[in-house]
Structure formats: C-alpha cells, structure tokens
Design an enzyme around this catalytic site. Structure first.
Site, mmCIF file in Angstrom:
data_model
loop_
_atom_site.group_PDB
_atom_site.id
_atom_site.type_symbol
_atom_site.label_atom_id
_atom_site.label_comp_id
_atom_site.label_asym_id
_atom_site.label_seq_id
_atom_site.Cartn_x
_atom_site.Cartn_y
_atom_site.Cartn_z
ATOM 1 N N LYS A 125 0.843 -1.211 0.000
ATOM 2 C CA LYS A 125 0.000 0.000 0.000
ATOM 3 C C LYS A 125 0.870 1.250 0.000
ATOM 4 C CE LYS A 125 -3.239 2.638 2.947
ATOM 5 N NZ LYS A 125 -4.111 2.641 4.141
ATOM 6 N N ASP A 143 -2.425 10.162 3.877
ATOM 7 C CA ASP A 143 -3.833 9.807 4.034
ATOM 8 C C ASP A 143 -4.539 10.838 4.910
ATOM 9 O OD1 ASP A 143 -6.285 8.647 4.205
ATOM 10 O OD2 ASP A 143 -5.657 6.928 5.432
ATOM 11 N N LYS A 167 -9.916 13.048 8.212
ATOM 12 C CA LYS A 167 -9.507 12.574 9.526
ATOM 13 C C LYS A 167 -9.486 13.734 10.517
ATOM 14 C CE LYS A 167 -6.496 8.741 8.202
ATOM 15 N NZ LYS A 167 -7.245 7.690 8.914
ATOM 16 N N ASP A 201 1.607 6.232 5.701
ATOM 17 C CA ASP A 201 0.621 5.336 5.097
ATOM 18 C C ASP A 201 1.129 4.668 3.815
ATOM 19 O OD1 ASP A 201 -1.790 4.124 5.610
ATOM 20 O OD2 ASP A 201 -2.976 5.579 4.485
ATOM 21 N N ASP A 205 -12.052 7.409 3.672
ATOM 22 C CA ASP A 205 -10.874 7.119 4.489
ATOM 23 C C ASP A 205 -10.542 5.624 4.488
ATOM 24 O OD1 ASP A 205 -8.735 7.662 6.095
ATOM 25 O OD2 ASP A 205 -9.912 7.883 7.945
ATOM 26 N N GLU A 245 -9.434 3.909 2.125
ATOM 27 C CA GLU A 245 -8.896 4.011 0.761
ATOM 28 C C GLU A 245 -7.864 2.945 0.446
ATOM 29 O OE1 GLU A 245 -7.644 5.555 3.273
ATOM 30 O OE2 GLU A 245 -5.530 5.063 2.963
ATOM 31 N N ARG A 297 -7.785 -0.276 0.923
ATOM 32 C CA ARG A 297 -8.360 -1.463 0.276
ATOM 33 C C ARG A 297 -8.745 -1.176 -1.173
ATOM 34 N NH1 ARG A 297 -12.818 -1.634 4.924
ATOM 35 N NH2 ARG A 297 -11.085 -0.626 5.986
#
Ligand code: BES
Ligand code: MN
Ligand code: ZN
Length: 498
Positions: free
Chosen positions: A267, A272, A279, A290, A349, A351, A353
């Site tokens: 990933k 993020d 967030k 991230d 959020d 994201e 996946r």
C-alpha cells in the site's frame, strides 16, 4: 559501517573495544570468563565492587584491562541466563552498539554472538546481530541543517566466532544480515520522508533507481493507462490530489525461467488525509507513514536483489495521495474495480483497500504462486494487537504458518486473525456488489475480507502493519517492519535460512 567476522580469543583482539556479556547476577559469559582469566580476575573484582550486576540494559566500559591487547572492554548486561532468548539477544546487541557509538571507540569486536541461545544457529546469531546493529546506527537526519558530528565515530564492528572453521558460514550469514539491513534502512528512509518529498512519483523513481542499480525490470503505469485497464477503485482514491497516482511494477528474476513468481503488493498512500471523510487533526502528520507497505516491499526487493536470491519476485505498488478537493471522490460514489466488481465508497478514508484491490487483481496476470500484500490498513488492527505484532490473514493455512514461522525466526512477529465468512456479510451494500467499510467492529477483519474478494485465484496472505510500521511519541520513526519477516520468508523459501 563495516561489518566483519573475527575468530580468536577476546584477550588477543587488538581492537579499540572488546564486548562481552554478563548475566544477572554478576555471572560472566564464556568469552568474559576467558578475558577475565587473562586479566587475572580483574573483571570479577570490578563486578564484586558493585559497578554492574548484569541486569539487561546495563553496560560498563572498562579501560586498559590488564592482560588484554584491546584499549577497552565493554561489559553488557544480559539479564537472567534462564530467560535469555531472541528478544533479549537483540536488546543486548542494541545496547552494545548504542554504547559503542556514543563512546570514543572507532572499532569493536562483539563476543555476544557466541552466547548460547537454544535452537538458534551461529548463522542466525550473526545475521540477527548484523540486522540489529545496522538498525541501531540508523539515523534520519537529512533535514537537519547541522548534523551531529560527535556520533558516527564507530566505523567497524566485528562479530566473533569460536573457530576458524566457522568463519565461512558466518560470512554468508553476515552478508544476509547486511542485505536485509540495507533493505530495512531503505524502508525506514521512505517511511520517514515527509509527504511533500515522498510522493507517488518519488516512490516510482526509487523503484526505477533500484531496477537500474540491480538490473531488473521496472514499469510504471500512469493514470491514463490505468483508466484504459479499468482500475477505477485505485483512480478514485487519487482523484482529489494534485499528485498523480501510479502503479509501480517490478520483476526480479533470480529463479528458474518460467517459475511462477512470488508477488508482493504494498500500500503506497503517500499521505492519508482521509479525503472527504477527513480525519481528525491530532497526529495527522503520522499519515505520511501510510506508504509503509510500499516501502516494505521495496525494501524486501532491494534485499532480495542485493543477496541475488535464487527466486522470482515481483513487486506491485499502487500509490496515490488521499486528499479532499472539488474533484475528490464523495461518500456514496460507486466505482467498478478492475475485477469488474462494483464498490460503494461509503467512507473515503477506507482508501487502502481500494488501491489494493485493483493491484491484487492486476497481480493475476503474472500467474503468481503466492501473493502477499502489506498495508497500514486499519486503526482497528492497532486496537487488536497494539504495536507488537503485525496482523496476518491468509486464504491458505500453510502460507499463514510459513509467515508466522518467518516472523518468529526474524524476531518480527505476526499474529493470525480469522477470515471467516461470518464477517463477509458486514460488507453488504444496497446498491453495489459491496461497500468499502464493514461498520464499527472487527475493522481489521472486515478490511481483510474486502481484499479476499479480489484474491480468489491464488494463494494469498495480507499483513496489516498499521501498528508495527512506525513508532509514535519521543522516538517517532519508521521501524522497517516487516522487512525482516518477509526477508526471512524468502530465505526459507530459497533454503538459505541456515
Ligand atoms: N491508513 C489508515 C489506517 C491507520 C489509521 C493506520 C491510524 C494507522 C493509524 C486507513 O486508511 C484508514 O483510515 N482506515 C480507517 C478505516 C475505516 C474508515 C473503516 C480506520 O482504520 O479508521
Ligand atoms: Mn484512510
Ligand atoms: Zn490509509
């Protein structure tokens, strides 16, 4: 730092420092005893004086010890002999290297590698010591305008073996440790690099530079190509950012021609913010981490290439920045993934996946033997396992066991969580084939269940590293986990984890 293997007894080493262990309470390890004998029981005398009792984490630097040829002797506390395991061993090495690095010594020979660890071979002890030593001297100071010069004085570390006959095998393990250590350093550098520097383009350039250096193939798919392919889940995540999303694909071919590759997917969200599902502000800076899954697989790739492992390894990094903007994906938007399955994006959020699912489908084209994805995927995984173990999920029990074993061997552990169908129901959407979130409970599991819908065609495992990839607080920084776990998995595969 230069690492080497040394044979010969401690009292005869002409180095600036000889490092030996002391168990609690005041029990000399075998090399320390040898030294003490040559020194006319000088060490025993010092210990009886009460300067050190062998507690884990304690050290005592001695100068001009009689009967020795070295300038210094560093005693390192090992704790109770009965409780001395892999974790304590790593701690002792860390403690020794830290103390050496802050001392005036330019070189040292560590006799800690001769300590008896049940079931751990000499090769293991050398490899592990090298990795831990390299980790300990790691610094990320490229954005400090003044570098701390007093440090870094330590230039050479030697690891002791008992006899000359052990040197060759130890040197192989040393090379493995150096390769893995360099992979870990790359992973930590990329993780620590802030998001204004570490963009998707920077990750792509890093992969391409590695490909150049080691001579393997690397290709970077840009947004138009991904659009043509239908990678709409990945593209949905990148929409809100000025940084273009990318899919980085690299192939290291050290194995037999035509042998099905192992594929690692990482990933690569370079920041993020949560997107429109923004967030909260506290600690948001940590979302530069991230992309640690991406950094991990690139670190493993580097180690694998540096060690010229006899296997075929492909690496896929879906990378994007998750930002809010007038063009960002909205909660409720529905996209068609590369697999053809539709996804209702209820929370922007969730994201990770979304970029992973398209990368996992893309992996099919390489007819992989095994696919392992690595991702800072869920806060829920941190709630479940804290900062100790990475979360492990797999659709194949044999693979899960291999990875758990590799984690044990590397002192970089993972813990398996279930992928039962009972959890799949939580991903139901009234409008699309699935939603991208599964509600409040079991978040690490529902995230993994989401991914499992895209990995039916091969043996697959997922490592959720949200709790293990970096540390917060005073010693904030990327850890380089789980490079060591994955590198050991590769070594085991290649039959080289001696
Ligand atoms: N990158 C985060 C996961 C994360 C959060 C890792 C905090 C480490 C610390 C991920 O993209 C995310 O935001 N996940 C959400 C999912 C939720 C919206 C279903 C989470 O875990 O809160
Ligand atoms: Mn997120
Ligand atoms: Zn994320």
């Amino acid at each position: 730092m230069k690492f080497s293997i040394k044979s010969g007894s401690p009292e005869k080493q002409r180095s600036a420092c000889v490092v030996v262990g002391v168990f609690e309470s005041r029990k000399l390890s075998a090399p320390a005893q040898a030294l003490d004998k040559a020194a006319g029981e000088y060490l025993e005398k010092v210990l009886r004086g009460g300067d050190m009792d062998g507690k884990a984490g304690s050290t005592l630097m001695l100068h001009q010890v009689p009967g020795t040829l070295c300038e210094r002797v560093l005693l390192v506390g090992l704790g109770k002999e009965k409780e001395f395991r892999a974790r304590e061993y790593a701690r002792a090495i860390r403690c020794a290297v830290k103390t050496l690095n802050d001392s005036g010594a330019t070189d040292a020979v560590l006799y800690l590698t001769l300590l008896d660890l049940r079931k751990r071979s000499l090769a293991w002890r050398i490899r592990q010591a090298t990795i831990v030593a390299r980790e300990t001297i790691y610094r990320f100071d490229r954005f400090k305008s003044k570098q701390d010069e007093a440090r870094h004085r330590l230039r050479r570390i030697g690891f002791a073996v008992d006899k000359r006959a052990d040197v060759a095998a130890a040197e192989v393990a040393l090379a493995q440790g150096i390769g893995i250590g360099e992979g870990i350093a790359l992973t930590r550098d990329l993780g620590n690099l802030p998001a204004n520097h570490c963009t998707p383009a920077h990750l792509a350039a890093t992969a391409q530079a590695l490909a150049q250096e080691y001579g393997f193939d690397c290709e970077v798919l840009e947004a138009p190509e991904m659009e043509a392919l239908g990678m709409n889940a990945l593209l949905a995540v990148g929409r809100g950012s000025r940084q273009a999303p990318k899919l980085i694909v690299a192939h290291y071919r050290g194995g037999k021609e035509g042998e099905a590759p192992l594929v690692l997917v990482g990933k690569g969200i370079t920041f993020d913010s949560g997107g429109i599902s923004l967030k909260p502000g506290a600690d948001m800076d940590e979302m530069k981490y991230d992309m640690c899954g991406a950094a991990t697989v690139l670190g493993v790739l580097k180690a694998c290439a540096a060690l010229q492992l006899p296997l075929n390894l492909s690496v896929i990094v879906p990378t994007a920045e998750n930002m809010p903007s007038g063009d960002a994906t909205r909660p409720g938007d529905i996209v068609t993934s590369l697999s053809g399955q539709t996804i209702e994006i209820l929370n922007t959020d969730a994201e990770g996946r979304l970029i992973l699912c398209d990368a996992l489908t893309y992996a099919e084209r390489f007819a992989p033997k095994t696919v392992i994805d690595v991702a800072t995927l869920t806060g829920a995984c941190v709630v479940a396992l804290g900062h100790v173990a990475s979360g492990l999920f797999a659709n194949d029990e044999a693979l899960a066991h291999e990875l758990l074993a590799a984690g044990e061997a590397a002192n970089d552990r993972a813990w398996q969580l279930p992928l039962w169908d009972d959890y799949q129901e939580l991903l139901k959407s009234p409008f699309a084939d699935m939603a991208n979130i599964g509600g409040r409970w079991g978040g690490a599991i529902t995230a993994a269940c989401f991914l499992s819908r895209f990995t039916k065609k091969y043996e697959w495992a997922h490592l959720d590293i949200a709790g293990t990839a970096w540390k917060s607080g005073a010693d904030k920084g990327a850890t380089g986990r789980p490079v060591s776990l994955l590198a050991h998995y590769l070594l085991q595969h290649a039959g080289l984890a001696l």
